[in-house]
Design a protein around this motif. Structure first.
Motif, PDB file in Angstrom:
ATOM      1  N   SER A 232       9.730 -13.302  -6.673  1.00  0.00           N
ATOM      2  CA  SER A 232       8.534 -13.499  -7.491  1.00  0.00           C
ATOM      3  C   SER A 232       7.360 -12.687  -6.962  1.00  0.00           C
ATOM      4  CB  SER A 232       8.171 -14.988  -7.555  1.00  0.00           C
ATOM      5  OG  SER A 232       7.895 -15.497  -6.246  1.00  0.00           O
ATOM      6  N   ARG A 233       7.181 -12.634  -5.648  1.00  0.00           N
ATOM      7  CA  ARG A 233       6.093 -11.841  -5.081  1.00  0.00           C
ATOM      8  C   ARG A 233       6.328 -10.356  -5.343  1.00  0.00           C
ATOM      9  NH1 ARG A 233       5.285 -13.392   1.025  1.00  0.00           N
ATOM     10  NH2 ARG A 233       3.711 -11.735   0.813  1.00  0.00           N
ATOM     11  N   GLY A 234       7.569  -9.930  -5.210  1.00  0.00           N
ATOM     12  CA  GLY A 234       7.891  -8.544  -5.488  1.00  0.00           C
ATOM     13  C   GLY A 234       7.670  -8.184  -6.941  1.00  0.00           C
ATOM     14  N   GLU A 235       8.022  -9.091  -7.836  1.00  0.00           N
ATOM     15  CA  GLU A 235       7.855  -8.835  -9.265  1.00  0.00           C
ATOM     16  C   GLU A 235       6.385  -8.731  -9.645  1.00  0.00           C
ATOM     17  OE1 GLU A 235      10.074 -12.024 -10.945  1.00  0.00           O
ATOM     18  OE2 GLU A 235      11.941 -10.850 -11.108  1.00  0.00           O
ATOM     19  N   ALA A 236       5.537  -9.518  -8.991  1.00  0.00           N
ATOM     20  CA  ALA A 236       4.102  -9.457  -9.288  1.00  0.00           C
ATOM     21  C   ALA A 236       3.530  -8.099  -8.912  1.00  0.00           C
ATOM     22  CB  ALA A 236       3.368 -10.574  -8.544  1.00  0.00           C
ATOM     23  N   VAL A 237       3.921  -7.586  -7.751  1.00  0.00           N
ATOM     24  CA  VAL A 237       3.449  -6.262  -7.331  1.00  0.00           C
ATOM     25  C   VAL A 237       4.040  -5.187  -8.231  1.00  0.00           C
ATOM     26  CG1 VAL A 237       3.408  -4.584  -5.449  1.00  0.00           C
ATOM     27  CG2 VAL A 237       3.114  -7.015  -4.950  1.00  0.00           C
ATOM     28  N   ALA A 238       5.335  -5.317  -8.561  1.00  0.00           N
ATOM     29  CA  ALA A 238       5.996  -4.323  -9.417  1.00  0.00           C
ATOM     30  C   ALA A 238       5.329  -4.234 -10.781  1.00  0.00           C
ATOM     31  CB  ALA A 238       7.473  -4.665  -9.570  1.00  0.00           C
ATOM     32  N   ALA A 239       4.905  -5.371 -11.315  1.00  0.00           N
ATOM     33  CA  ALA A 239       4.255  -5.376 -12.626  1.00  0.00           C
ATOM     34  C   ALA A 239       2.925  -4.634 -12.581  1.00  0.00           C
ATOM     35  CB  ALA A 239       4.055  -6.817 -13.098  1.00  0.00           C
ATOM     36  N   ARG A 240       2.197  -4.767 -11.489  1.00  0.00           N
ATOM     37  CA  ARG A 240       0.915  -4.059 -11.364  1.00  0.00           C
ATOM     38  C   ARG A 240       1.125  -2.556 -11.225  1.00  0.00           C
ATOM     39  NH1 ARG A 240      -0.330  -8.463  -7.913  1.00  0.00           N
ATOM     40  NH2 ARG A 240      -0.032  -7.188  -6.043  1.00  0.00           N
TER      41      ARG A 240
ATOM     42  N   LEU B 216      -3.909   3.786   6.395  1.00  0.00           N
ATOM     43  CA  LEU B 216      -3.503   4.992   7.102  1.00  0.00           C
ATOM     44  C   LEU B 216      -2.002   4.962   7.405  1.00  0.00           C
ATOM     45  CD1 LEU B 216      -4.440   7.657   8.319  1.00  0.00           C
ATOM     46  CD2 LEU B 216      -4.996   6.427  10.434  1.00  0.00           C
ATOM     47  N   THR B 217      -1.480   3.798   7.736  1.00  0.00           N
ATOM     48  CA  THR B 217      -0.034   3.668   7.949  1.00  0.00           C
ATOM     49  C   THR B 217       0.724   3.965   6.665  1.00  0.00           C
ATOM     50  OG1 THR B 217      -0.394   1.987   9.652  1.00  0.00           O
ATOM     51  CG2 THR B 217       1.803   2.119   8.705  1.00  0.00           C
ATOM     52  N   ALA B 218       0.215   3.465   5.542  1.00  0.00           N
ATOM     53  CA  ALA B 218       0.876   3.706   4.255  1.00  0.00           C
ATOM     54  C   ALA B 218       0.877   5.191   3.916  1.00  0.00           C
ATOM     55  CB  ALA B 218       0.180   2.906   3.159  1.00  0.00           C
ATOM     56  N   VAL B 219      -0.252   5.864   4.132  1.00  0.00           N
ATOM     57  CA  VAL B 219      -0.305   7.300   3.868  1.00  0.00           C
ATOM     58  C   VAL B 219       0.637   8.040   4.828  1.00  0.00           C
ATOM     59  CG1 VAL B 219      -1.792   9.336   3.777  1.00  0.00           C
ATOM     60  CG2 VAL B 219      -2.667   7.130   3.003  1.00  0.00           C
ATOM     61  N   GLY B 220       0.718   7.564   6.072  1.00  0.00           N
ATOM     62  CA  GLY B 220       1.649   8.154   7.022  1.00  0.00           C
ATOM     63  C   GLY B 220       3.090   8.024   6.561  1.00  0.00           C
ATOM     64  N   ALA B 221       3.445   6.857   6.026  1.00  0.00           N
ATOM     65  CA  ALA B 221       4.801   6.670   5.507  1.00  0.00           C
ATOM     66  C   ALA B 221       5.076   7.632   4.356  1.00  0.00           C
ATOM     67  CB  ALA B 221       4.991   5.230   5.060  1.00  0.00           C
TER      68      ALA B 221
ATOM     69  N   GLN C 274       0.824  -1.210   0.000  1.00  0.00           N
ATOM     70  CA  GLN C 274       0.000   0.000   0.000  1.00  0.00           C
ATOM     71  C   GLN C 274       0.863   1.267   0.000  1.00  0.00           C
ATOM     72  OE1 GLN C 274      -3.916  -0.115   2.142  1.00  0.00           O
ATOM     73  NE2 GLN C 274      -2.980  -1.868   3.139  1.00  0.00           N
ATOM     74  N   ILE C 275       2.023   1.211   0.653  1.00  0.00           N
ATOM     75  CA  ILE C 275       2.954   2.341   0.562  1.00  0.00           C
ATOM     76  C   ILE C 275       3.364   2.544  -0.892  1.00  0.00           C
ATOM     77  CG2 ILE C 275       5.257   3.178   1.165  1.00  0.00           C
ATOM     78  CD1 ILE C 275       4.977   1.671   3.825  1.00  0.00           C
ATOM     79  N   ALA C 276       3.699   1.450  -1.563  1.00  0.00           N
ATOM     80  CA  ALA C 276       4.100   1.540  -2.975  1.00  0.00           C
ATOM     81  C   ALA C 276       2.969   2.106  -3.828  1.00  0.00           C
ATOM     82  CB  ALA C 276       4.526   0.161  -3.480  1.00  0.00           C
ATOM     83  N   ALA C 277       1.732   1.670  -3.559  1.00  0.00           N
ATOM     84  CA  ALA C 277       0.597   2.158  -4.341  1.00  0.00           C
ATOM     85  C   ALA C 277       0.370   3.650  -4.098  1.00  0.00           C
ATOM     86  CB  ALA C 277      -0.659   1.358  -3.982  1.00  0.00           C
ATOM     87  N   CYS C 278       0.525   4.089  -2.849  1.00  0.00           N
ATOM     88  CA  CYS C 278       0.371   5.522  -2.548  1.00  0.00           C
ATOM     89  C   CYS C 278       1.449   6.341  -3.252  1.00  0.00           C
ATOM     90  CB  CYS C 278       0.437   5.758  -1.040  1.00  0.00           C
ATOM     91  SG  CYS C 278      -1.006   5.158  -0.117  1.00  0.00           S
ATOM     92  N   LEU C 279       2.683   5.854  -3.224  1.00  0.00           N
ATOM     93  CA  LEU C 279       3.769   6.559  -3.903  1.00  0.00           C
ATOM     94  C   LEU C 279       3.519   6.628  -5.403  1.00  0.00           C
ATOM     95  CD1 LEU C 279       6.888   5.228  -1.985  1.00  0.00           C
ATOM     96  CD2 LEU C 279       6.268   7.627  -2.281  1.00  0.00           C
TER      97      LEU C 279
END
Length: 359
Positions: free
Chosen positions: A42-50, A308-313, A20-25
């Motif tokens: 592999s999990r990181g690559e799946a999120v990165a692709a999205r 909310l934590t992600a937006v805080g970050a 969620q931090i990545a999505a907010c950024l």
């Protein structure tokens, strides 16, 4: 000299909060390159692709020098760093870092470690409630007061909210006494004592009890408050009563430790699809004319505590790098409540659907 990158690296970038931090950024800065770091490529690559404009890398923060090349522009620590390896490596390389994962005792220990390393870049320990947003709101509530006598932070935790392992680990510490500032002196208090009834922004009335957060360590320094207390309750009155009974009776302490981890999680850790997370901050003191005054700030996120934590970050990273319109943070140790950019933070919160009121 190691090569440098314009990317922001998120340690734990594909976890519940890290993603969620990545999505907010990505939403806030569409062209900002991101690196999602963790043990599973592999999990990181799946999120990165999205997300797009993002890559994944393997990182193990339990080993020394986890940061590889190229050196990122900044690091957000969204995964526990028990040996301070990520923190120390960022300092060694002169990389600005925001860490949101440490409870109070570890904030103290990490602060001592940072002080001995003379960092050449800013180090923001933003492990207060919701990546330090509770402290930011508390500072906002305190500013109209010439003298702050007390600050009370009250949290309503929704049982159907999304949650990651760190949220459950926080509850594991409910049997541990902790220090607070009370009437101008350091005192040790017990968790789930000294209850209060609080009306939250959506109208719910809940009983809240003492619990440990780094905000109680930091806010007396930044606001001068003689007393600071943080309390938490659940949106289920029955769950709150049962947990208070377990803690006060000593049964929660008896089931502490790794042997009973699954039992404790079974009692409290039932993450759902999401629910509103609400915080009330009351600051009491004297206004510039010497009259008694109370100021209330509230935070409410309909998408829940992980969002909310992600937006805080994001708010803390913007402050760290000067993306909020102010100068970047200077080298050295900093906390969310030291010189926060209140108006810039409120604009970011509003952009992501978070309500912050001040009355």
């Amino acid at each position: 000299m190691p090569s440098k990158s314009e990317a922001v690296l998120i340690a734990g970038g594909y976890g519940v909060v890290g993603e969620q931090i990545a999505a907010c950024l990505r939403r806030r800065y569409p062209e900002l390159p991101l690196v999602l770091a963790g043990r599973s490529r592999s999990r990181g690559e799946a999120v990165a692709a999205r997300l797009g404009h993002a890559t994944a890398t393997v990182m193990d923060v339990t080993r020394p020098h986890p940061l590889g090349e190229p050196i990122p522009r900044a690091v957000i620590g969204a995964v526990n760093d028990p040996g301070d390896h990520l923190l120390k490596d960022a300092i060694r390389l002169g990389v600005p870092i925001v860490d949101i994962t440490r409870w109070t005792a570890r904030v103290r220990a990490s602060a001592r470690a940072v002080a001995g390393l003379a960092p050449r870049s800013p180090v923001l320990l933003a492990s207060g409630w919701m990546a330090g947003l509770a402290s930011v709101a508390a500072v906002a509530a305190s500013r109209p007061l010439q003298r702050v006598e007390s600050i009370a932070v009250s949290v309503l935790y929704a049982l159907q909210d999304r949650a990651g392992p760190n949220s459950a680990a926080y509850m594991d510490r409910l049997a541990t006494p902790f220090e607070v500032m009370q009437a101008g002196t350091r005192q040790t208090v017990l968790p789930f004592t000294d209850p209060r009834r609080i009306t939250f922004p959506d109208g719910q009335v809940a009983r809240v009890y003492r619990f440990d957060t780094p905000d109680q360590l930091l806010l007396p320094r930044s606001t001068g408050a003689a007393s600071v207390a943080a309390r938490i309750g659940f949106d289920s009155a029955a769950t709150t009563r049962i947990l208070a009974l377990l803690v006060r009776s000593g049964l929660w302490k008896r089931i502490s430790g790794e042997r009973f981890t699954d039992l404790r999680r079974a009692l409290l850790f039932h993450p759902g699809p999401g629910a509103s997370h609400q915080i009330v901050i009351d600051a009491d003191g004297l206004d510039p004319s010497g009259e008694a005054r109370s100021v209330r700030a509230t935070l409410s996120d309909p998408l829940g505590q992980t969002h909310l934590t992600a937006v805080g970050a994001l708010v803390q990273l913007e402050r760290l790098l000067g993306l909020d319109g102010a100068a970047p943070s200077p080298p050295g140790l900093a906390y969310p409540d030291s010189a926060p950019q209140i108006q810039a933070a409120r604009r970011t919160l509003e952009r992501f659907g978070v309500s912050m009121t001040l009355a």
